[in-house]
Write a protein that holds these residues in place. Sequence first.
Motif, mmCIF file in Angstrom:
data_model
loop_
_atom_site.group_PDB
_atom_site.id
_atom_site.type_symbol
_atom_site.label_atom_id
_atom_site.label_comp_id
_atom_site.label_asym_id
_atom_site.label_seq_id
_atom_site.Cartn_x
_atom_site.Cartn_y
_atom_site.Cartn_z
ATOM 1 N N GLY A 131 0.837 -1.194 0.000
ATOM 2 C CA GLY A 131 0.000 0.000 0.000
ATOM 3 C C GLY A 131 0.875 1.248 0.000
ATOM 4 O O GLY A 131 1.877 1.320 0.716
ATOM 5 N N ILE A 132 0.518 2.242 -0.791
ATOM 6 C CA ILE A 132 1.362 3.423 -0.966
ATOM 7 C C ILE A 132 1.618 4.141 0.357
ATOM 8 O O ILE A 132 2.755 4.491 0.688
ATOM 9 C CB ILE A 132 0.727 4.396 -1.978
ATOM 10 N N GLY A 133 0.580 4.355 1.148
ATOM 11 C CA GLY A 133 0.762 5.044 2.425
ATOM 12 C C GLY A 133 1.577 4.236 3.414
ATOM 13 O O GLY A 133 2.427 4.780 4.126
ATOM 14 N N VAL A 134 1.324 2.936 3.464
ATOM 15 C CA VAL A 134 2.092 2.061 4.358
ATOM 16 C C VAL A 134 3.552 2.044 3.946
ATOM 17 O O VAL A 134 4.465 2.101 4.788
ATOM 18 C CB VAL A 134 1.501 0.643 4.357
ATOM 19 N N MET A 135 3.809 1.957 2.645
ATOM 20 C CA MET A 135 5.177 1.957 2.151
ATOM 21 C C MET A 135 5.916 3.215 2.601
ATOM 22 O O MET A 135 7.069 3.156 3.039
ATOM 23 C CB MET A 135 5.173 1.883 0.619
ATOM 24 N N ALA A 136 5.247 4.364 2.500
ATOM 25 C CA ALA A 136 5.875 5.615 2.918
ATOM 26 C C ALA A 136 6.168 5.616 4.416
ATOM 27 O O ALA A 136 7.262 6.015 4.846
ATOM 28 C CB ALA A 136 4.971 6.801 2.555
ATOM 29 N N MET A 137 5.224 5.159 5.231
ATOM 30 C CA MET A 137 5.414 5.153 6.676
ATOM 31 C C MET A 137 6.447 4.134 7.125
ATOM 32 O O MET A 137 6.997 4.250 8.213
ATOM 33 C CB MET A 137 4.075 4.889 7.377
ATOM 34 N N VAL A 426 -1.779 -10.450 -7.695
ATOM 35 C CA VAL A 426 -0.483 -10.012 -7.171
ATOM 36 C C VAL A 426 0.226 -9.092 -8.161
ATOM 37 O O VAL A 426 1.172 -8.390 -7.790
ATOM 38 C CB VAL A 426 0.425 -11.213 -6.812
ATOM 39 N N ALA A 427 -0.231 -9.065 -9.423
ATOM 40 C CA ALA A 427 0.380 -8.177 -10.406
ATOM 41 C C ALA A 427 0.234 -6.713 -10.017
ATOM 42 O O ALA A 427 1.006 -5.863 -10.471
ATOM 43 C CB ALA A 427 -0.236 -8.415 -11.790
ATOM 44 N N TYR A 428 -0.741 -6.422 -9.170
ATOM 45 C CA TYR A 428 -0.944 -5.020 -8.772
ATOM 46 C C TYR A 428 0.211 -4.467 -7.939
ATOM 47 O O TYR A 428 0.298 -3.248 -7.748
ATOM 48 C CB TYR A 428 -2.262 -4.870 -8.010
ATOM 49 N N ILE A 429 1.083 -5.328 -7.427
ATOM 50 C CA ILE A 429 2.226 -4.794 -6.693
ATOM 51 C C ILE A 429 3.151 -4.013 -7.629
ATOM 52 O O ILE A 429 3.931 -3.172 -7.177
ATOM 53 C CB ILE A 429 3.011 -5.892 -5.944
ATOM 54 N N SER A 430 3.060 -4.278 -8.945
ATOM 55 C CA SER A 430 3.881 -3.518 -9.895
ATOM 56 C C SER A 430 3.442 -2.060 -9.948
ATOM 57 O O SER A 430 4.260 -1.162 -10.155
ATOM 58 C CB SER A 430 3.808 -4.145 -11.285
ATOM 59 N N VAL A 431 2.151 -1.808 -9.745
ATOM 60 C CA VAL A 431 1.649 -0.428 -9.682
ATOM 61 C C VAL A 431 2.250 0.283 -8.476
ATOM 62 O O VAL A 431 2.725 1.421 -8.570
ATOM 63 C CB VAL A 431 0.108 -0.416 -9.612
ATOM 64 N N SER A 432 2.231 -0.406 -7.326
ATOM 65 C CA SER A 432 2.815 0.174 -6.116
ATOM 66 C C SER A 432 4.300 0.450 -6.290
ATOM 67 O O SER A 432 4.812 1.495 -5.878
ATOM 68 C CB SER A 432 2.604 -0.762 -4.921
ATOM 69 N N ALA A 433 5.005 -0.515 -6.905
ATOM 70 C CA ALA A 433 6.446 -0.353 -7.090
ATOM 71 C C ALA A 433 6.751 0.846 -7.981
ATOM 72 O O ALA A 433 7.684 1.616 -7.712
ATOM 73 C CB ALA A 433 7.042 -1.627 -7.684
ATOM 74 N N TRP A 434 5.976 1.020 -9.051
ATOM 75 C CA TRP A 434 6.220 2.144 -9.955
ATOM 76 C C TRP A 434 5.941 3.478 -9.269
ATOM 77 O O TRP A 434 6.738 4.420 -9.357
ATOM 78 C CB TRP A 434 5.364 2.008 -11.214
ATOM 79 N N ILE A 435 4.812 3.576 -8.580
ATOM 80 C CA ILE A 435 4.474 4.826 -7.893
ATOM 81 C C ILE A 435 5.485 5.113 -6.795
ATOM 82 O O ILE A 435 5.916 6.259 -6.609
ATOM 83 C CB ILE A 435 3.045 4.754 -7.322
#
Length: 560
Positions: A131-137, A426-435
């Motif tokens: 998750g984008i917010g979790v990744m940042a925190m 699980v392919a959606y993790i590529s969206v998170s990785a790019w962002i």
Amino acid sequence: MNSPPQNTPFSIPIWLILLAAGGFVFAGLGTPAILDNNEGLYAEIPREMLASGDWRMWVIPHLNGLPYMEKPPLLYWLTALSFALFGVSEWTARLVPAISSLSCVASLVWFGRVVGKPQVGRLGALMFVSGIGVMAMSRVLMFDMLLTALLTAALMHAYLYLTTERVAALRWSYAFLALALLAKGLVALILFGLVALSWIIFSQRSIAESWRACLKFLEPWALFLFFAIAAPWHVAASLTEPIFAWFYFVNEHVLRFLGKREPHDYYAGSWWYYLPRMVIYLFPWSLFLLVLLGKKHAFAGSASDVSLRRFLWLAWLMPLAFFSISSAKANYYLVAVMPFAAFHLALAFSDRNLLKPFARALPGKLIVTFAVLGLIVIWVTGKGVGELIVLGLTQKQFFIVVLWGLLAVSVISVLGVLRFGGKGVVAYISVSAWIGTALMTILLAMEPQVSTRPIARFLHAELPNHGVYLFRTFEEQSSLPFYLKHPVFVVDSRSNDLFWGNKLRRNDIVISADELSARAQGKKVVVVVLERHLKDFQSSSYFQYFKGKRQFGKNYVFYN
């Protein structure tokens, strides 16, 4: 509680979770500079603890040489340990939240296994960490990820105790809860109590049964373990600093919740403040809520399944409600609800057999639409979006590259979920990785705006013998003491974080304009001034003594 493991039409290998979690949390962890404001504060405090050689600073933390009692010390202690083991640096400063995030991942995997839903736990762990917010925190030094890891573990063990009556689970729960108390304060007890009490009330058939269930929490050895961990620091701090008890329990907890804490250095917001932020924290997975909200949640199944779903609803909705009614709002508070929200979303996937192909592909299609619309807007307007240069590109050019990349990974994700069925999500993790990569790149380009690392390098190289002063502010240049490795003087202070430390102790850290004027005439002096205070500084009587000037983002450095 002993329901058979759920048969799901997909299987997430543990190696994928380890690889994804390690990448999202650790990749480039030490590359960005320590950020001003909160991260600068929380990195400097353990650095001073370690450098002081005074045990009292481990009891009453100090910031920029002054007492700082706003928060409990566990994060500082662990970060100081990280500094002692691996040296003082950006990545060692962020090691505790990074490990805390991985602990949440491990807890979700473990919890899924013990409740008989191992693949739900694995999918929830993957959703959480990507998750984008979790990744940042997970990559910034703050209290909330540590609180999240400990509170999540405490609630999971409490649920295990309530459903199996294993006393060992309650003792583990109280141990984690005590550590959570040392991580963020009384809010840990409040959130734990809200979830546990509400679950008991909704799970029992009468008031008498609810009362008996509450009494189970008074197991003597569990209580002893809790107080043995939590009490010593509170007692030592009260004995070391007479004002601590009022300041910490009343001003920092009760008055903050009521919006009357002094000084008033936090944000307010409406009751729905956190709702749009829920979408950001679990993005892109949160887009599935558009599908799930339109369907009744499945409550069929065994009594243990119903109990688990009820617990999950309460485990993230009750903290969300508490934060929503509080007068003090902050984006980072929300990370505490994310582990259970992710597990709940993963369970809803499983209940619906991972949805139909159209529903699985819907988030990817929405992101494709957003990317295309963004490209059209930039193409039609033909306007730039700022002056920032990123990787040699103008801000407009960089955003075009980001949107084309987002379009590509979104299309790949859609093809993945259509081609491989349930496991394709699980392919959606590529969206998170790019962002995440794009955000990291922007942060690096913004370094002069968000950190004083460039200023510290200039001072070390060009003005090593000058005394360093900040004009009025501290928080917005809070990383400077960390990089200089010593406290800095503050002239005509307007700092909220130094307010009580300056009030409690006579010191030579916070000085008046007259004192700076006297020092500037006989000593080598550097003054760092924010752009918005530039006119006031230039109109002062001592401005005449400063002949040199350099600009670093929002800051100006004057020296004699």
